[in-house]
Scaffold this active site. Structure first.
Site, PDB file in Angstrom:
ATOM      1  CD  GLU A 191     -10.767 -29.422   5.425  1.00  0.00           C
ATOM      2  OE1 GLU A 191     -11.401 -28.660   4.668  1.00  0.00           O
ATOM      3  OE2 GLU A 191     -11.203 -29.826   6.523  1.00  0.00           O
ATOM      4  CB  SER A 467      17.119  -3.858  60.216  1.00  0.00           C
ATOM      5  OG  SER A 467      16.737  -3.221  61.412  1.00  0.00           O
TER       6      SER A 467
END
Length: 766
Positions: A191, A467
């Site tokens: 770059e 239950s």
């Protein structure tokens, strides 16, 4: 006109400024004005730059982590579970670990080179250990350097997600010293080769790019430096114009003047756009490493490091999942440049180009979709710290989530609900799994599509729990050891109760039959309604309510007899809370989803710890756990027991009236689970607790093999012997007896076997 006058006039005309003098005057005046304007503009830009660089460069998303797996002698973690955890964390299995992030394994041992990581209790350095296993779990953890046995050893937590700010940018900040040098070398080569020589702008590069582009007739090369790219990314748009390029150049000059090359490089490496993860922009090398490879940047191969630099040119164009050949060609170009610059040997270059890029699976998201759990986390954060916490930059939230438990829960829900939907259309599910040892929420599913962000049935529903309330009825009774044992006969005959308004209630067993009398344990494991009501009435409904509330039930409960059979509305989270108490030897601890929160400076925020309290005496709780194990062995959950022979589990099924709600709650040595299955519109499903919710739990255990309950006898519990008919405490050599655990304080066997009847008659007051 006289000659004198003419001469004077000519002289005047000759002495006036010429046109070029006027032009020069105008030019330098305009230059001064221009310089002043540019100077003021530069000062303005300098202030903008300084504010960005010297303040908070980025709003770092809040990071949300899973629990940190703790390994220690006796830990209820088996060999396959740790192997799965290491795979999830991205550790590499090798023959001989030589660096961080690697492990080797035999059938009973795992040698691991752990990564360094930030733990809420402080930084954890890299460490090489040997972990050994036995049938109970972890048997030892030894440090390889000196063979010293460690009391506790933590693995790093899994990064579950990052809570993104409004800009949609996502990143993991990595300081330059932590960045592999090969990435920096490659970046500068590709770059900006003159990065360390120019002053932010490279005129020669701009001129060279202009010539190339003019020759090609299109833009094929850029002349921007890394500093210019950083200026554009930080402050400018991607608009192509002369004005924008001039502004970019001025800002690059200012940045280069004010800051060191290392500071500029660090900012670039953490700002650069690296791809798109659906709606989230992936910024910076640190996050890109996780996004593309699923591991920390320090563990990437040379090939993978080169790819990260390669993809900068065009993350969409070089998308490796969509265009693998294109991406590999670009990677190979970067590798060639490294070789030509003597950063790689020819052998290293060949090896790197011949290796695959090594991407993570595209099907595996880097973000955990946990809408139900994250909703609980965010609410807990709001309750503890207010609404502003997640808006702060760099916050780290450590949660209780167990990624392996969550994965197992999701798979169980998806597979089971697809099957159940064929029997009962449009059934939904809510599921909560807790860690038995820590009291944290380990997993949560709020919809049959676990990733669906909507109504969270794990938390928000309120349905009769049926239950599932019975263990608390029997816990209230068994604490009265002078009146009740597991062998005590309980009436199972028709009863009718009348309230103050004259309304009657006649509870019935599920099979609509009565047996006359049944041992308490049989009534429990077969979930018989009438004996349960008789036990609850004998104890007192208010005492049952008190036991439930002490165990962590946080909603009001009306003390009516119908509550003894589960006429109490709750959610899976509420059920998980009280069953966590049963699993934790009767100790109540409020369930939580968060263990620690660190600010941007990694300082822990204050957390108010909820003290524990004893809701059920441990000895009594042991008897309840024993009964719940019998439910799985030979009671209403016996199909679960048959699916896991030799594994000790505890559970309880539950069904509301007309089979509208199917419930199951249970636990092994590691996790507690509470599951609801039903219709959103409260219509009938035809499912019982054993055929609906328990099927989800059974699938969960297939995905996450259970650890057998240890059920170590606690102080105050002995192995007693009781007459099968009368329930009287007997000597161990008598006939017609059954061995059952009992509370030591009230176990008084008869002197000889023939006295059982008169002893029992005395006990019941006859």
């Amino acid at each position: 006109m006289t000659k004198k006058t003419k001469k004077s006039s000519a002289t005047t005309k000759k002495s006036g400024p010429s046109w070029w003098q006027k032009l020069w005057s105008l030019t330098w005046k305009l230059s001064i004005v221009g310089i002043a304007v540019v100077s003021f503009y530069a000062i303005y830009l300098d202030q903008i730059i300084a504010q960005k660089f010297e303040g908070q460069k980025w709003h770092l998303p809040a990071q949300v982590f899973s629990r940190s797996m703790a390994l220690y002698p006796g830990a209820a973690i088996n060999h396959p579970q740790l192997m799965a955890e290491l795979k999830l964390l991205g550790y590499r299995k090798v023959a001989n670990p030589r660096q961080v992030g690697e492990f080797s394994a035999s059938s009973t041992r795992i040698e691991l080179w752990r990564r360094p990581f930030l733990h809420p209790e402080g930084n954890q350095a890299e460490q090489q250990v040997m972990i050994s296993f036995d049938s109970e779990g972890v048997s030892s953890v030894k440090r390889m350097s000196d063979k010293r046995e460690l009391a506790v050893f933590h693995l790093e937590p899994v990064l579950l997600d990052r809570i993104i700010a409004g800009d949609g940018e996502d990143r993991l900040f990595v300081r330059t010293p932590e960045m592999p040098s090969m990435i920096i070398d490659a970046l500068i080569l590709v770059e900006d080769r003159s990065f360390y020589d120019h002053f932010g702008v490279n005129p020669l590069a701009i001129a060279r790019a202009a010539v190339v582009n003019i020759t090609a007739g299109r833009t094929v090369q850029g002349g921007s430096t890394l500093t210019q790219q950083l200026a554009k990314n930080f402050f400018l748009s991607s608009e192509r114009s002369i004005v924008r390029k001039v502004r970019e150049a001025i800002m690059a000059l200012i940045i280069d003047f004010r800051y060191s090359k290392d500071e500029i490089l660090e900012a670039y490496l953490n700002e650069v756009y690296m791809g798109q993860d659906k709606a989230r922009g992936v910024h910076g090398m640190g996050l890109a490493s996780q996004f593309y490879f699923g591991r920390p940047i320090g563990e990437l191969t040379v090939s993978q490091q080169a790819f990260l630099v390669a993809v900068i040119k065009g993350p969409s164009y070089y998308n490796p999942w969509r265009y693998p050949e294109r991406a590999q060609d670009r990677r190979d170009l970067v590798l060639r440049l490294l070789m030509e610059s003597d950063k790689l040997t020819v052998a290293q270059y060949k090896a790197a180009t011949e290796s695959p890029i090594g991407l993570r699976s595209a099907a595996k998201s880097v973000h955990q979709k946990l809408p139900a759990f994250f909703a609980v986390v965010k609410q807990e954060l709001r309750d503890r710290y207010g609404d502003s916490l997640l808006k702060q930059s760099g916050v780290k939230v450590y949660t209780t989530l167990d990624p392996m438990a969550q994965e197992a829960a999701e798979k169980a829900v998806l597979s089971t609900m697809a099957s159940l939907d064929k029997r009962a259309k449009n059934v939904q599910v809510g599921m909560v799994v807790t860690d038995k040892y820590t009291g944290g929420i380990a997993a949560m599913v709020g919809d049959k599509q676990p990733s669906y962000e909507g109504f969270n049935r794990a938390v928000e529903i309120r349905r009769p729990i049926g239950s599932l309330i019975k263990p608390f009825v029997y816990a209230s009774a068994l604490r009265q050891a002078d009146k009740f044992t597991l062998a005590t006969p309980i009436d199972d005959k028709p009863i009718t109760l009348t309230n103050e308004q004259g309304k009657t209630w006649s509870p019935k067993n599920v099979d609509k039959k009565f047996t006359g009398q049944v041992p308490l344990l049989s009534a429990f494991k077969n979930s018989m309604n009438v004996p349960t009501v008789n036990v609850g009435l004998a104890v007192g409904v208010e005492k049952v309510v008190a036991t439930l509330k002490k165990s962590g039930w946080n909603d009001d409960v009306s003390p009516y007899p119908s509550m003894l059979l589960g006429a109490v509305n709750g959610s899976p989270l509420m059920v998980a809370q009280v069953y966590q108490t049963l699993a934790d030897e009767g100790r109540y601890r409020k369930l939580s989803s968060i263990t620690a929160v660190l600010d941007s400076q990694n300082q822990a925020l204050d957390v108010s710890r909820v003290p524990s309290s004893m809701a059920i005496d441990p000895a009594t709780d042991y008897l309840v756990q024993y009964a719940m194990n019998q439910v799985v062995l030979s009671g209403t959950a016996k199909r679960l027991g048959a699916a896991f022979p030799g594994v000790r589990l505890a559970g309880k099924t539950g069904t509301s009236n007309d089979s509208r709600d199917s419930w199951f709650a249970g636990f092994d040595e590691r996790n507690v689970a509470a599951i609801w299955v039903g219709q959103d519109d409260n219509s009938k499903t035809g499912l019982y607790g054993s055929s609906g919710a328990m099927a989800v739990y059974q699938a969960f255990l297939h995905e996450r093999p259970p650890l057998s309950l240890r059920m170590m006898p606690v102080n105050g519990v002995i192995n007693g012997y009781f007459d099968r008919t009368t329930g009287a405490a007997m000597q161990g050599n008598c006939n017609n007896i059954i061995g059952l655990p009992a509370l030591d304080s009230s176990y008084h066997p008869v002197a000889n076997c023939g006295e059982s009847l008169s002893w029992w008659q005395k006990l019941v007051g006859q």
